[in-house]
Write a protein that holds these residues in place. Structure first.
Motif, PDB file in Angstrom:
ATOM      1  N   ILE A  15       0.856  -1.103  -0.139  1.00 13.45           N
ATOM      2  CA  ILE A  15       0.041  -0.026   0.078  1.00 13.45           C
ATOM      3  C   ILE A  15       0.979   1.189  -0.028  1.00 13.45           C
ATOM      4  O   ILE A  15       1.776   1.388   0.861  1.00 13.45           O
ATOM      5  CB  ILE A  15      -0.959   0.007   1.231  1.00 13.45           C
ATOM      6  CG1 ILE A  15      -1.962  -1.142   1.151  1.00 13.45           C
ATOM      7  CG2 ILE A  15      -1.875   1.395   1.186  1.00 13.45           C
ATOM      8  CD1 ILE A  15      -2.924  -1.262   2.175  1.00 13.45           C
ATOM      9  N   GLY A  16       0.621   2.069  -0.978  1.00 13.45           N
ATOM     10  CA  GLY A  16       1.347   3.541  -1.142  1.00 13.45           C
ATOM     11  C   GLY A  16       2.609   3.250  -1.922  1.00 13.45           C
ATOM     12  O   GLY A  16       3.208   4.195  -2.295  1.00 13.45           O
ATOM     13  N   GLN A  17       3.120   1.899  -2.172  1.00 16.79           N
ATOM     14  CA  GLN A  17       4.260   1.967  -2.968  1.00 16.79           C
ATOM     15  C   GLN A  17       4.078   1.266  -4.527  1.00 16.79           C
ATOM     16  O   GLN A  17       4.836   1.567  -5.205  1.00 16.79           O
ATOM     17  CB  GLN A  17       5.276   1.174  -2.113  1.00 16.79           C
ATOM     18  CG  GLN A  17       5.507   1.650  -0.823  1.00 16.79           C
ATOM     19  CD  GLN A  17       6.614   0.618   0.048  1.00 16.79           C
ATOM     20  OE1 GLN A  17       7.337  -0.292  -0.607  1.00 16.79           O
ATOM     21  NE2 GLN A  17       6.663   0.788   1.290  1.00 16.79           N
ATOM     22  N   GLY A  18       3.010   0.658  -4.547  1.00 15.03           N
ATOM     23  CA  GLY A  18       2.850  -0.045  -5.874  1.00 15.03           C
ATOM     24  C   GLY A  18       2.596  -1.481  -6.015  1.00 15.03           C
ATOM     25  O   GLY A  18       2.759  -1.699  -5.047  1.00 15.03           O
ATOM     26  N   THR A  19       2.584  -1.854  -7.181  1.00 15.37           N
ATOM     27  CA  THR A  19       2.436  -3.268  -7.491  1.00 15.37           C
ATOM     28  C   THR A  19       3.078  -3.878  -8.367  1.00 15.37           C
ATOM     29  O   THR A  19       3.460  -3.074  -9.495  1.00 15.37           O
ATOM     30  CB  THR A  19       0.809  -3.722  -7.895  1.00 15.37           C
ATOM     31  OG1 THR A  19       0.106  -3.065  -6.698  1.00 15.37           O
ATOM     32  CG2 THR A  19       0.680  -5.018  -8.090  1.00 15.37           C
ATOM     33  N   THR A  20       3.721  -5.039  -8.304  1.00 16.00           N
ATOM     34  CA  THR A  20       4.524  -5.749  -9.266  1.00 16.00           C
ATOM     35  C   THR A  20       4.052  -7.125  -9.631  1.00 16.00           C
ATOM     36  O   THR A  20       3.622  -7.857  -8.620  1.00 16.00           O
ATOM     37  CB  THR A  20       5.913  -5.834  -8.821  1.00 16.00           C
ATOM     38  OG1 THR A  20       6.622  -4.579  -8.694  1.00 16.00           O
ATOM     39  CG2 THR A  20       6.808  -6.649 -10.028  1.00 16.00           C
TER      40      THR A  20
END
Length: 437
Positions: A425-430
């Motif tokens: 959350i708040g950093q992104g998705t890979t």
């Protein structure tokens, strides 16, 4: 009057011929139960060898001559050895007939130990004639005192296999169980009778009959398995077609079409050239989605990437400078299921980048690279991210991230292909997709 030994000789020769032909068929024939076919093939081959040599033993019995004497010595010895080894191969066949999770190899070890003892006992008794003798002058075969011991050892092997078969009867096909029991019980009864009746090869005649039963049952079982496989494949093809249709339709979302058409409507007054480009992009997008319904095989990655770029052109026209796209394509000569990359990118744009409320525009990156026997496709974004535990609890109800679940299902078309998700959350998705080479 025809001598009884020639009747047995003919019966065993025909039995040997049948068993060897059956074994060849089992070895080279295509089957749905390949391991069981090969195991039964070995059993039928050994039975055929035993019957062949025993037929020679019957034929030359009591026929004088030095050559005949040598033939009798070899034929009887090989026949006895085969008798001791048949229960070992039968045990192997029984084990393979049991459901895989219920199998135990202990029985074949026990039977093998008894078989080794029987073979050694026979070998040591050849000089003394304790099991049987062959008169060098008349070539007459005669049982010795040790014949009973030899018979008991072979019967012990068969009984061990019988006990194991009986204990595992709930874990094997009923008809298979019946065929195996007949292969054990009928020769046991014949061997027991043979102890008291001299001059009749009842046990070998019994083996001819039960070998036919075993072969017929295996053919029936294989035919049944092939029919079941065809039905299963047919059902899988129907399910796959339904899945392709549902996924393709799910990707053509009403709100996406509405927003795209609304953007085109606005551009018609402001920038007609841009409106035409967007109409062309939308038509290409819809065409690729509909074409995926009939895509029963993986497509070239470059084709999937082109479809993804068309989607991104539409979204960039809608969202202006809300996000950026970066590419790092190190390898492209591989295939991937249709509608695999684009839904993940859409998920990144819609649920990750467009929900950012801070700083500069976010970035979605599409990359590929070689990775130890796989091609790795990586779609990453620096958007809002999500809680993986919450995601895992919601996927069963096909909630917000249905696109990712659809991709996972499409990857199941390819053997050993898989998808891994990492998000904060708040950093992104890979999202990483592994395509086997």
């Amino acid at each position: 009057m025809l001598e009884i030994k020639y009747v047995f000789n003919c019966m065993e020769l025909w039995g040997s011929f049948f068993a060897i032909v059956a074994s060849i068929y089992l070895f080279i024939g295509k089957s749905a139960i390949q391991d069981q076919y090969k195991s039964l093939g070995r059993l039928e081959l050994l039975a055929g060898i035993m019957l062949f040599f025993d037929s020679w033993a019957w034929y030359f019995d009591a026929v004088p001559g030095a050559l005949n004497h040598s033939i009798l010595l070899v034929s009887n010895y090989v026949s006895f050895i085969c008798n001791a080894l048949i229960p070992v191969l039968l045990a192997e066949y029984v084990i393979l007939s049991v459901d895989e999770e219920k199998r135990s190899k202990r029985v074949i070890i026990i039977v093998s130990v008894i078989a080794v003892c029987a073979v050694l006992f026979l070998a040591f008794s050849q000089i003394s004639g304790f099991v049987y003798t062959i008169n060098p002058e008349t070539n007459e075969y005669k049982r010795g005192l040790g014949f009973v011991i030899w018979t008991v050892l072979v019967l012990l092997e068969a009984n061990v296999v019988f006990v194991y078969t009986f204990l595992k009867k709930e874990s094997m096909d009923k008809k298979r169980f019946g065929a195996i029991v007949s292969f054990i019980v009928i020769p046991i009864i014949a061997t027991a009778i043979q102890l008291f009746v001299y001059g009749i090869s009842l046990s070998n005649i019994a083996i001819i009959l039960v070998a036919l039963v075993m072969f017929a049952q295996a053919l029936e079982d294989n035919a049944k398995m092939i029919v079941e496989q065809r039905e299963r494949i047919s059902n899988q093809e129907k399910q796959l077609q339904d899945l392709r249709t549902r996924i393709a339709i799910s990707q053509i979302k009403p709100h996406f079409l509405y927003n795209a058409l609304n953007s085109i409507y606005v551009l018609c007054d402001k920038d007609t050239d841009k409106a035409k480009e967007m109409v062309n992009s939308l038509s290409e997008y819809l065409r690729a989605n509909i074409a995926s319904i009939d895509a029963d095989k993986p497509i070239p990655f470059e084709k999937e990437l082109e479809h993804t770029k068309v989607y991104l052109e539409i979204e960039k026209a809608r969202f202006k400078d809300r996000f950026k796209v970066a590419y790092d394509i190190q390898v492209s000569d591989f295939e991937i299921p249709a509608l695999t990359v684009q839904p993940i990118v859409e998920n990144a744009v819609k649920h990750g980048l467009c929900k950012r409320n801070y700083g500069a525009p976010g970035t979605v990156t599409i990359a590929t690279k070689e990775d130890d026997g796989f091609v790795k496709v990586i779609i990453s974004d620096n958007g809002t991210g999500f809680d993986l535990d919450e995601y895992n609890s919601r996927v069963r109800s096909e909630g917000e991230h249905i696109g990712l679940m659809n991709v996972k299902k499409r990857l199941e078309i390819m053997e050993n292909a898989r998808m891994e998700i990492a998000s904060s959350i708040g950093q992104g998705t890979t999202v990483e997709i592994f395509i086997p080479r």
